[in-house]
Motif scaffolding. Structure first.
Motif, mmCIF file in Angstrom:
data_model
loop_
_atom_site.group_PDB
_atom_site.id
_atom_site.type_symbol
_atom_site.label_atom_id
_atom_site.label_comp_id
_atom_site.label_asym_id
_atom_site.label_seq_id
_atom_site.Cartn_x
_atom_site.Cartn_y
_atom_site.Cartn_z
ATOM 1 N N LEU A 115 79.796 26.865 47.262
ATOM 2 C CA LEU A 115 78.525 27.240 47.834
ATOM 3 C C LEU A 115 78.458 28.646 47.067
ATOM 4 N N GLY A 116 79.280 29.378 47.103
ATOM 5 C CA GLY A 116 79.388 30.628 46.457
ATOM 6 C C GLY A 116 79.360 30.744 44.912
ATOM 7 N N ILE A 117 80.131 29.689 44.437
ATOM 8 C CA ILE A 117 80.348 29.304 42.890
ATOM 9 C C ILE A 117 79.006 28.981 42.029
ATOM 10 N N ARG A 118 78.349 27.978 42.729
ATOM 11 C CA ARG A 118 77.087 27.304 42.216
ATOM 12 C C ARG A 118 76.181 27.974 41.634
ATOM 13 N N PRO A 119 75.537 29.146 42.420
ATOM 14 C CA PRO A 119 74.605 29.973 41.700
ATOM 15 C C PRO A 119 75.088 30.640 40.462
ATOM 16 N N VAL A 120 76.446 31.062 40.662
ATOM 17 C CA VAL A 120 76.753 31.902 39.391
ATOM 18 C C VAL A 120 76.925 30.747 38.389
ATOM 19 N N VAL A 121 77.182 29.738 38.369
ATOM 20 C CA VAL A 121 77.260 28.695 37.408
ATOM 21 C C VAL A 121 75.927 28.551 36.448
ATOM 22 N N ILE A 122 75.108 28.809 37.469
ATOM 23 C CA ILE A 122 73.474 28.651 36.878
ATOM 24 C C ILE A 122 73.603 30.073 35.947
ATOM 25 N N ALA A 123 74.022 31.190 36.333
ATOM 26 C CA ALA A 123 73.795 32.475 35.695
ATOM 27 C C ALA A 123 74.776 32.039 34.356
ATOM 28 N N LEU B 157 63.144 23.461 46.086
ATOM 29 C CA LEU B 157 64.602 23.833 45.827
ATOM 30 C C LEU B 157 65.672 23.032 46.105
ATOM 31 N N VAL B 158 66.723 22.973 45.028
ATOM 32 C CA VAL B 158 67.943 22.121 45.331
ATOM 33 C C VAL B 158 68.730 22.785 46.432
ATOM 34 N N ARG B 159 68.742 22.033 47.516
ATOM 35 C CA ARG B 159 69.369 22.865 48.570
ATOM 36 C C ARG B 159 71.056 22.778 48.623
ATOM 37 N N ASP B 160 71.522 21.845 47.593
ATOM 38 C CA ASP B 160 72.992 21.867 47.523
ATOM 39 C C ASP B 160 73.302 23.149 46.806
ATOM 40 N N ASN B 161 72.452 23.818 45.806
ATOM 41 C CA ASN B 161 72.922 24.790 45.090
ATOM 42 C C ASN B 161 72.339 25.998 45.837
ATOM 43 N N PHE B 162 71.174 25.949 46.324
ATOM 44 C CA PHE B 162 70.648 27.430 46.786
ATOM 45 C C PHE B 162 70.204 27.034 48.534
ATOM 46 N N PRO B 163 71.124 27.106 49.542
ATOM 47 C CA PRO B 163 71.053 27.056 50.708
ATOM 48 C C PRO B 163 70.230 27.948 51.345
ATOM 49 N N ASP B 164 70.561 29.340 50.695
ATOM 50 C CA ASP B 164 69.656 30.497 51.431
ATOM 51 C C ASP B 164 69.479 31.565 50.481
ATOM 52 N N ARG B 165 69.161 32.896 50.994
ATOM 53 C CA ARG B 165 68.924 33.878 49.957
ATOM 54 C C ARG B 165 70.067 34.589 49.523
ATOM 55 N N LYS B 166 71.166 34.274 50.096
ATOM 56 C CA LYS B 166 72.504 35.128 49.662
ATOM 57 C C LYS B 166 72.660 34.447 48.034
ATOM 58 N N VAL B 169 71.229 36.331 45.309
ATOM 59 C CA VAL B 169 71.801 37.617 45.251
ATOM 60 C C VAL B 169 72.919 37.035 44.154
ATOM 61 N N LEU B 170 73.598 35.971 44.567
ATOM 62 C CA LEU B 170 74.888 35.510 43.600
ATOM 63 C C LEU B 170 74.542 35.464 42.426
ATOM 64 N N LEU B 171 73.276 34.555 42.150
ATOM 65 C CA LEU B 171 72.796 34.226 40.818
ATOM 66 C C LEU B 171 72.367 35.405 40.022
ATOM 67 N N GLY B 172 71.766 36.523 40.752
ATOM 68 C CA GLY B 172 71.481 37.654 40.040
ATOM 69 C C GLY B 172 72.669 38.391 39.587
ATOM 70 N N GLY B 195 81.840 33.127 48.520
ATOM 71 C CA GLY B 195 81.420 32.089 49.144
ATOM 72 C C GLY B 195 82.219 31.678 50.538
ATOM 73 N N LEU B 196 83.653 32.018 50.466
ATOM 74 C CA LEU B 196 84.388 31.695 51.537
ATOM 75 C C LEU B 196 84.103 32.815 52.750
ATOM 76 N N ILE B 197 83.853 34.037 52.187
ATOM 77 C CA ILE B 197 83.222 35.167 52.968
ATOM 78 C C ILE B 197 81.690 34.836 53.835
ATOM 79 N N LEU B 198 81.062 34.559 52.920
ATOM 80 C CA LEU B 198 79.722 34.566 53.201
ATOM 81 C C LEU B 198 79.229 33.340 54.080
ATOM 82 N N TYR B 199 79.633 32.057 53.813
ATOM 83 C CA TYR B 199 79.443 30.990 54.586
ATOM 84 C C TYR B 199 80.205 30.518 55.598
#
Lengths: 182, 199
Positions: A115-123, B157-166, B169-172, B195-199
């Motif tokens: 869940l942490g990694i996926r958005p970063v992959v898009i980046a 939104l593709v929920r698998d990849n974007f479950p919430d606002r965090k 932030v990770l993308l940006g 991911g391990l810490i936030l979710y």
């Protein structure tokens, strides 16, 4: 081609290059330079040409470089040895990782990690795109092609293959027409 | 029999992808996504993102690694056997490289004419921006899912990849750090820990 380089040696050198290329084709260039240049397999001044051609031919650059360099050394057999060498280390690695992840995908910890990694992959996909756009979109028509391709594939689910084919035909005929006029 | 058909389909698909990959590994990702996620629905958008992440951390070109992994995953999903998975990954990887082989052998022969051809250079001027758009689309498809009801699109939104606002932030953050030259491996490892810490 002064004397025939043994095929196993071609295989071994490219396997070494393949094992240490992390993050795609560009990371491979300095390694190729060091390994092939040092052995005198490819003259230094030919390297930029080989890279340019491998970049513009279809497929992945790393494989194309291997095919080209292998061919220079031992013809078709050399190409096969070089390509097998450069692909094998990552192939084995991916198999290991894939076997591991298929077994552990439903593990809640693994899920959280991803869940942490996926958005970063898009980046990580977006960054080279922006870099390429800056280099190759310099006119209104090139921007039009880029934006149209994006919209058609992302929202209308047109297959990228069709988009590429149409652009190929369009680009070829327009270039041909322009030259013919001259 | 079904497995054989699937293997054949996989080989054909990756041969096609190999033929049309212009512009390197990331362009290949957009083609793999188009064929494997959108057209054949062999793999979900979420799993595809995972596979790309793994492919970026392992040695070798991203495009080839992704193909190897997809070949394995599709066959294991269909048959449950890791041995079939190995067959699938070997076949996908081989089929993917075959067109490069054929075309490169031609190029090696005619390489000087090829290099100086203005027709070739002119055509590439059209193809390059097209590839930019395709790579952009690969990124967009991992974020937004579009469904059409006649002429009315619905975006979700593709929920698998974007479950919430965090996730945003990770993308940006990931984008900015990657622009600054932080290596993909470090970014992915860092993001995994977050991911391990936030979710």
């Amino acid at each position: 081609m002064a004397e025939a380089v043994p095929l196993w040696k071609i295989f071994a050198v490219f396997a070494k290059i393949g094992a240490f290329t992390i993050g795609g084709g560009y990371a491979m260039i300095p390694l190729i330079q060091a390994e092939l240049g040092r052995r005198g397999w490819i003259p230094e001044e030919e390297l930029p040409d080989i890279v340019a051609i491998s970049q513009s031919a279809p497929g992945v650059m790393a494989v194309n470089i291997s095919i080209f360099a292998g061919h220079r050394l031992r013809g078709l057999k050399g190409s096969v040895a070089a390509t097998l060498g450069s692909v094998l280390p990552s192939f084995l690695m991916i198999l290991l990782v894939a076997a591991f992840f298929t077994a552990f995908r439903d593990n809640p910890y693994v899920e959280r990690v991803f869940l942490g990694i996926r958005p970063v992959v898009i980046a990580l996909i977006a960054v080279p795109m922006v870099r390429m756009a800056r280099r190759s979109c310099r006119s209104w028509w090139s921007w039009t092609i880029a934006v149209l391709s994006l919209l058609l594939v992302a929202f209308l689910q047109v297959s990228p293959v069709w988009i590429l084919l149409c652009t190929l035909v369009l680009g070829f005929s327009l270039t041909y027409a322009r030259q013919w006029k001259r | 029999m079904e497995t054989l058909t699937l293997l054949l389909e996989l080989a054909l698909t990756f041969f096609l992808i190999g033929t049309f990959t212009i512009g390197g590994g990331y362009a290949m990702l957009s083609l793999i996504q188009g064929e494997v996620v959108l057209k054949h629905a062999w793999i979900s958008a979420g799993t595809f993102a995972d596979i790309v992440a793994v492919s970026q951390m392992t040695p070798g070109p991203v495009g080839i690694n992704t193909a190897t992994y997809v070949g394995y995953d599709v066959l294991v999903q269909a048959t449950g056997s890791p041995w079939m998975g190995i067959a699938g990954s070997a076949l996908s990887t081989f089929a993917l490289m075959l067109p490069s082989f054929l075309i490169m052998l031609l190029i090696v022969r005619f390489y000087r004419q090829f290099k100086t051809s203005t027709l070739y250079a002119g055509t590439m001027d059209f193809l390059r921006p097209c590839v930019v758009g395709l790579i952009g689309a690969a990124a967009v498809v991992l974020i937004v899912h579009t469904t059409w009801d006649g002429c009315n699109p619905t975006f979700s939104l593709v929920r698998d990849n974007f479950p919430d606002r965090k996730s945003w932030v990770l993308l940006g953050g990931g984008y900015l750090l990657a622009r600054k030259g932080v290596s993909p491996i470090q970014l992915i490892l860092g993001a995994g820990a977050l991911g391990l810490i936030l979710y």
